[in-house]
Design an enzyme around this catalytic site. Structure first.
Site, PDB file in Angstrom:
ATOM      1  N   THR A   1     -17.386  -4.414 -15.561  1.00 45.54           N
ATOM      2  CA  THR A   1     -17.160  -5.542 -16.747  1.00 45.54           C
ATOM      3  C   THR A   1     -15.533  -6.119 -16.619  1.00 45.54           C
ATOM      4  O   THR A   1     -14.918  -5.411 -16.003  1.00 45.54           O
ATOM      5  CB  THR A   1     -17.555  -5.115 -18.032  1.00 45.54           C
ATOM      6  OG1 THR A   1     -16.562  -4.270 -18.475  1.00 45.54           O
ATOM      7  CG2 THR A   1     -18.964  -4.811 -18.260  1.00 45.54           C
TER       8      THR A   1
ATOM      9  N   TYR B   1     -11.534   7.005 -28.104  1.00 47.25           N
ATOM     10  CA  TYR B   1     -12.858   6.492 -27.639  1.00 47.25           C
ATOM     11  C   TYR B   1     -13.964   7.320 -27.574  1.00 47.25           C
ATOM     12  O   TYR B   1     -14.932   6.759 -28.371  1.00 47.25           O
ATOM     13  CB  TYR B   1     -12.895   6.077 -26.159  1.00 47.25           C
ATOM     14  CG  TYR B   1     -14.115   5.197 -25.599  1.00 47.25           C
ATOM     15  CD1 TYR B   1     -13.980   3.837 -26.041  1.00 47.25           C
ATOM     16  CD2 TYR B   1     -14.724   5.598 -24.711  1.00 47.25           C
ATOM     17  CE1 TYR B   1     -15.038   3.048 -25.561  1.00 47.25           C
ATOM     18  CE2 TYR B   1     -16.062   5.125 -24.208  1.00 47.25           C
ATOM     19  CZ  TYR B   1     -16.040   3.576 -24.466  1.00 47.25           C
ATOM     20  OH  TYR B   1     -17.066   2.709 -24.242  1.00 47.25           O
TER      21      TYR B   1
ATOM     22  N   ASP C   1     -18.509 -13.381 -31.140  1.00 50.40           N
ATOM     23  CA  ASP C   1     -17.533 -12.787 -30.499  1.00 50.40           C
ATOM     24  C   ASP C   1     -16.199 -13.506 -31.033  1.00 50.40           C
ATOM     25  O   ASP C   1     -16.091 -14.448 -32.023  1.00 50.40           O
ATOM     26  CB  ASP C   1     -17.422 -13.145 -28.977  1.00 50.40           C
ATOM     27  CG  ASP C   1     -16.629 -12.123 -28.160  1.00 50.40           C
ATOM     28  OD1 ASP C   1     -17.189 -11.272 -27.395  1.00 50.40           O
ATOM     29  OD2 ASP C   1     -15.278 -12.284 -28.306  1.00 50.40           O
TER      30      ASP C   1
HETATM   31  P1  NAD Z   1     -15.555  -6.274 -22.693  1.00 50.51           P
HETATM   32  O1  NAD Z   1     -14.675  -5.159 -23.202  1.00 50.51           O
HETATM   33  O2  NAD Z   1     -15.584  -6.605 -21.130  1.00 50.51           O
HETATM   34  O3  NAD Z   1     -15.782  -7.227 -23.600  1.00 50.51           O
HETATM   35  C1  NAD Z   1     -15.803  -7.019 -25.292  1.00 50.51           C
HETATM   36  C2  NAD Z   1     -15.804  -8.252 -25.889  1.00 50.51           C
HETATM   37  O4  NAD Z   1     -15.662  -7.688 -27.430  1.00 50.51           O
HETATM   38  C3  NAD Z   1     -14.930  -9.305 -25.662  1.00 50.51           C
HETATM   39  O5  NAD Z   1     -15.519 -10.488 -25.227  1.00 50.51           O
HETATM   40  C4  NAD Z   1     -14.008  -9.221 -26.773  1.00 50.51           C
HETATM   41  O6  NAD Z   1     -13.458 -10.850 -27.189  1.00 50.51           O
HETATM   42  C5  NAD Z   1     -14.824  -8.894 -27.736  1.00 50.51           C
HETATM   43  N1  NAD Z   1     -14.118  -8.166 -29.015  1.00 50.51           N
HETATM   44  C6  NAD Z   1     -13.145  -7.714 -29.150  1.00 50.51           C
HETATM   45  N2  NAD Z   1     -12.882  -7.364 -30.421  1.00 50.51           N
HETATM   46  C7  NAD Z   1     -13.605  -7.953 -31.188  1.00 50.51           C
HETATM   47  C8  NAD Z   1     -13.848  -8.169 -32.434  1.00 50.51           C
HETATM   48  N3  NAD Z   1     -12.857  -7.493 -33.551  1.00 50.51           N
HETATM   49  N4  NAD Z   1     -14.823  -8.724 -33.057  1.00 50.51           N
HETATM   50  C9  NAD Z   1     -15.776  -9.446 -32.252  1.00 50.51           C
HETATM   51  N5  NAD Z   1     -15.669  -9.434 -30.820  1.00 50.51           N
HETATM   52  C10 NAD Z   1     -14.721  -8.469 -30.456  1.00 50.51           C
HETATM   53  O7  NAD Z   1     -17.025  -5.510 -22.943  1.00 50.51           O
HETATM   54  P2  NAD Z   1     -17.846  -4.180 -22.047  1.00 50.51           P
HETATM   55  O8  NAD Z   1     -17.006  -3.666 -21.159  1.00 50.51           O
HETATM   56  O9  NAD Z   1     -19.054  -4.930 -21.655  1.00 50.51           O
HETATM   57  O10 NAD Z   1     -18.021  -3.214 -23.278  1.00 50.51           O
HETATM   58  C11 NAD Z   1     -18.971  -3.728 -24.180  1.00 50.51           C
HETATM   59  C12 NAD Z   1     -19.462  -2.575 -25.039  1.00 50.51           C
HETATM   60  O11 NAD Z   1     -20.131  -1.452 -24.082  1.00 50.51           O
HETATM   61  C13 NAD Z   1     -18.214  -1.597 -25.575  1.00 50.51           C
HETATM   62  O12 NAD Z   1     -18.427  -1.307 -26.869  1.00 50.51           O
HETATM   63  C14 NAD Z   1     -17.729  -0.613 -24.775  1.00 50.51           C
HETATM   64  O13 NAD Z   1     -17.212   0.613 -25.246  1.00 50.51           O
HETATM   65  C15 NAD Z   1     -19.194  -0.105 -24.352  1.00 50.51           C
HETATM   66  N6  NAD Z   1     -19.005   0.484 -23.000  1.00 50.51           N
HETATM   67  C16 NAD Z   1     -18.803  -0.023 -21.896  1.00 50.51           C
HETATM   68  C17 NAD Z   1     -18.562   0.524 -20.476  1.00 50.51           C
HETATM   69  C18 NAD Z   1     -18.037  -0.048 -19.421  1.00 50.51           C
HETATM   70  O14 NAD Z   1     -18.055   0.696 -18.250  1.00 50.51           O
HETATM   71  N7  NAD Z   1     -17.572  -1.237 -19.424  1.00 50.51           N
HETATM   72  C19 NAD Z   1     -19.195   1.829 -20.415  1.00 50.51           C
HETATM   73  C20 NAD Z   1     -19.550   2.438 -21.813  1.00 50.51           C
HETATM   74  C21 NAD Z   1     -19.809   1.871 -22.989  1.00 50.51           C
END
Ligand code: NAD
Length: 254
Positions: free
Chosen positions: A191, A156, A46
């Site tokens: 999250t 997105y 991360d």
């Molecule tokens: P989050 O957004 O809470 O956390 C994302 C993490 O990514 C953070 O720890 C951040 O530091 C890290 N990050 C950001 N930029 C970065 C980079 N350049 N390099 C490395 N790490 C980086 O995570 P989440 O909500 O669990 O989402 C994770 C994935 O799941 C994402 O791809 C998101 O689009 C996808 N997703 C989430 C949901 C939701 O409802 N939360 C739904 C569908 C898909």
């Protein structure tokens, strides 16, 4: 009487080396912990060093700071790791708005983090999988993609649809070399970033209501529920499954 005991089951990921991105919080964190519990050696990455370090209390997890948009960093990590069984590309960002709300910089940032990073990661790690003629790649997509039109998710959803295309393409190109590549398409997952996005809305209470309202289950998914699916996709149990979108959305897309 000495009754022979049924041997304890092994972890479903015993002996596997797993590299994943966005492990510091949310779905990535839950997956890193679940992978470790199942016996994998997890290289959790991360950009958030402080939060990432918290994972080191869990056995099986090592942490490495990695910005997945930085080609040199990605290539260096791939060079450092001798072998890899599972690559989980989880990093992603949600831009809120229609096409008219989206500036060029928002579009570019979204595509860079959500899609180009996966291109970089797969390109760097796939050759190692090809050498051992096996490997599982998991890409994080979303129901907001080519699966479902969702309001205010233009950049997105476009990026997450591209992730599905990338997944199918890699699956098709390397199926004969022992590689499987699938993607995970969650609905709404509780999250930290989702909570932040809700707080950032002009009326957070209404925003939470709207998020819950679109879920027929009346609740969001937990990150742990998504992690269970990812454990399956990382394990040998899913060896005959490739190029597929795994929807986990509590019926949102029904
Ligand atoms: P989050 O957004 O809470 O956390 C994302 C993490 O990514 C953070 O720890 C951040 O530091 C890290 N990050 C950001 N930029 C970065 C980079 N350049 N390099 C490395 N790490 C980086 O995570 P989440 O909500 O669990 O989402 C994770 C994935 O799941 C994402 O791809 C998101 O689009 C996808 N997703 C989430 C949901 C939701 O409802 N939360 C739904 C569908 C898909």
């Amino acid at each position: 009487m000495n009754v022979p005991k049924v041997p304890r089951e092994m972890g479903r990921l015993d002996g596997k080396v797993i590299v994943l991105s966005a492990a510091a919080q949310g779905i990535g964190r839950a997956c890193a912990i679940a992978f470790g519990k199942e016996g994998a050696r997890v290289i959790a990455t991360d950009i958030n060093e402080e939060k990432l370090k918290e994972l080191e209390q869990y056995s099986g997890i090592e942490t490495k700071v990695l910005d997945v948009t930085q080609k040199v960093q990605v290539e260096m990590l791939a060079k450092d790791i001798e072998n890899i069984d599972v690559l989980f590309n989880c990093a992603g960002f949600v831009h809120h708005g229609t096409i008219l709300d989206c500036e060029d910089k928002d579009w570019d940032f979204t595509m860079n983090l959500n899609v180009r990073s996966m291109y970089l990661m797969i390109k760097a790690f796939l050759p190692k999988m090809l050498t051992q003629k096996s490997g599982h790649i998991i890409n994080m997509s979303s129901v907001a993609s080519s699966i479902k039109g969702v309001v205010n998710r233009c950049a997105y959803s476009s990026s997450k649809a591209a992730v599905i295309g990338l997944t199918k393409s890699v699956a098709a190109d390397f199926i004969e070399q022992g590689i499987v590549c699938n993607c995970v398409c969650p609905g709404t997952v509780d999250t930290p970033s989702l909570r932040d996005r809700i707080q950032a809305r002009p009326n957070p209470q209404q925003a939470l209501k709207d998020f819950l309202g679109r879920q027929k289950t009346g609740r969001m998914a937990t990150a742990e529920e998504v992690a269970h699916l990812c454990v399956y996709l990382a394990s040998d149990e899913s060896a005959y499954v490739t190029g597929k979108e795994f929807i986990i959305d509590g019926g949102w897309s029904l």
